[in-house]
Design an enzyme around this catalytic site. Structure first.
Site, PDB file in Angstrom:
ATOM      1  N   ARG A 152       1.014  -1.326   0.281  1.00  9.69           N
ATOM      2  CA  ARG A 152       0.342  -0.304   0.300  1.00  9.69           C
ATOM      3  C   ARG A 152       0.870   0.895   0.712  1.00  9.69           C
ATOM      4  NH1 ARG A 152      -3.419  -3.020  -1.602  1.00  9.69           N
ATOM      5  NH2 ARG A 152      -5.500  -2.981  -0.417  1.00  9.69           N
ATOM      6  N   HIS A 202      -0.442   0.137 -10.253  1.00 10.73           N
ATOM      7  CA  HIS A 202      -1.431  -0.446  -9.437  1.00 10.73           C
ATOM      8  C   HIS A 202      -1.836  -2.098  -9.957  1.00 10.73           C
ATOM      9  CE1 HIS A 202      -3.262  -1.312  -5.063  1.00 10.73           C
ATOM     10  NE2 HIS A 202      -3.172  -2.134  -5.625  1.00 10.73           N
TER      11      HIS A 202
END
Length: 306
Positions: free
Chosen positions: A221, A269
């Site tokens: 993250r 991502h």
């Protein structure tokens, strides 16, 4: 069995068709405000209204490995949250990390720049034993990445909150173990869940404890990493560079220093995407097991955050 689907950004029809085929007789539908109470839910980034209206669910299935956004909502204390164990993401993550690692170790970025500039040049081969790879987080994904990295004969270290044992991996745990782990690591790979304890964990102090010439690969993250501290440590020369797949704000804002930094490689991502068919099969197995009163893997501990 009544199943409701509430996944922001996902095309609903293939999921509905797949769940209906895997669970014959189940009533599967897309959630709408005011819909009747369902038995189970399949979600990604649902609104708080969904949680409030579906407070009696037997289980809430999250279609990603990370549950930090979901746990940020006001969930009933007894609500059972289930994350995907793997569903094809572990091998993707291993591919991504090994690619980033080998690209850095073999200096392929430098070779690419030379060739584009018309330069035919060589670099002195580097020794794998000089590039110990430290993996933060030894869950399903971290363990798979550790095994893959070991296949390339790099020394592999691992750190987790509690003690773990993995063949071929030197494992550390706890705060004292964390500092020892960092001191022995040159390539730092982050696969931790995002919790209050792990937020900002890759900061100036952490980066400074790594071996000189360190390299960072963040696939967990964006909020694990303090952007300004990474930039400062690269500028100082202590950190050689980074490969980053996740960011504090996504998409990464225009004008962010990461965009044009010559020592930082970016991807949007995409290190490990949810594979729909594998996810549906796993979710269906777990729903069936719960209906039979059988235990399942992947139930999230609300207190720990994963």
């Amino acid at each position: 069995m009544k199943i409701t689907f509430c996944c922001t950004g996902a095309k609903a029809e293939p999921w509905l068709e797949g769940l209906a085929a895997a669970l014959p007789g189940a009533d599967v539908s897309v959630w709408q405000p005011g819909a009747p109470q369902a038995d189970y839910a399949v979600v990604w980034a649902p609104p708080q209204q969904f949680i409030d209206e579906q407070a009696g669910l037997k289980a809430l299935f999250n279609i990603g490995a990370g549950v930090d956004a979901l746990l940020g909502l006001r969930l009933p204390p007894a609500m059972r949250v289930v994350r995907l164990d793997d569903a094809g993401m572990a091998v993707q993550m291993a591919e991504y990390v090994c690619h980033a690692l080998v690209r850095h170790f073999r200096e392929f970025d430098g070779y690419e720049a030379d060739m584009r500039a018309g330069r035919w040049s060589y670099r002195r081969p580097r020794l794998r034993e000089d590039f110990p790879v430290g993996i933060m987080g030894l869950g399903v994904l971290g363990a798979r990445v550790a095994r893959a990295v070991a296949q390339f004969d790099f020394p592999v270290l691992g750190w987790s909150r509690g003690p773990r044992q993995l063949d071929g991996v030197r494992c550390y745990s706890g705060q004292q173990g964390f500092n020892d782990f960092l001191a022995a690591t040159r390539v730092l790979v982050n696969l931790l869940p995002l919790t209050p304890e792990t937020r900002d964990i890759i900061d100036r102090d952490t980066l400074s404890r790594l071996l000189p010439g360190a390299y960072v690969i963040n696939v967990a993250r964006g909020a694990h990493l303090v952007d300004e501290d990474l930039l400062a440590l690269i500028e100082s020369g202590h950190v050689a560079g980074a490969t980053l797949d996740v960011f504090r704000t996504e998409p990464l804002p225009a004008g962010h220093p990461f965009w044009q930094h010559p020592r930082i490689t970016l991807t949007p991502h995409t290190s490990a995407r949810t594979l729909r068919d594998e996810s549906i099969a796993q979710i269906a197995r777990k729903m069936t097991a719960l209906e039979r009163g059988e235990p399942i893997a992947g139930i999230v501990d609300h207190a720990r955050g994963y």
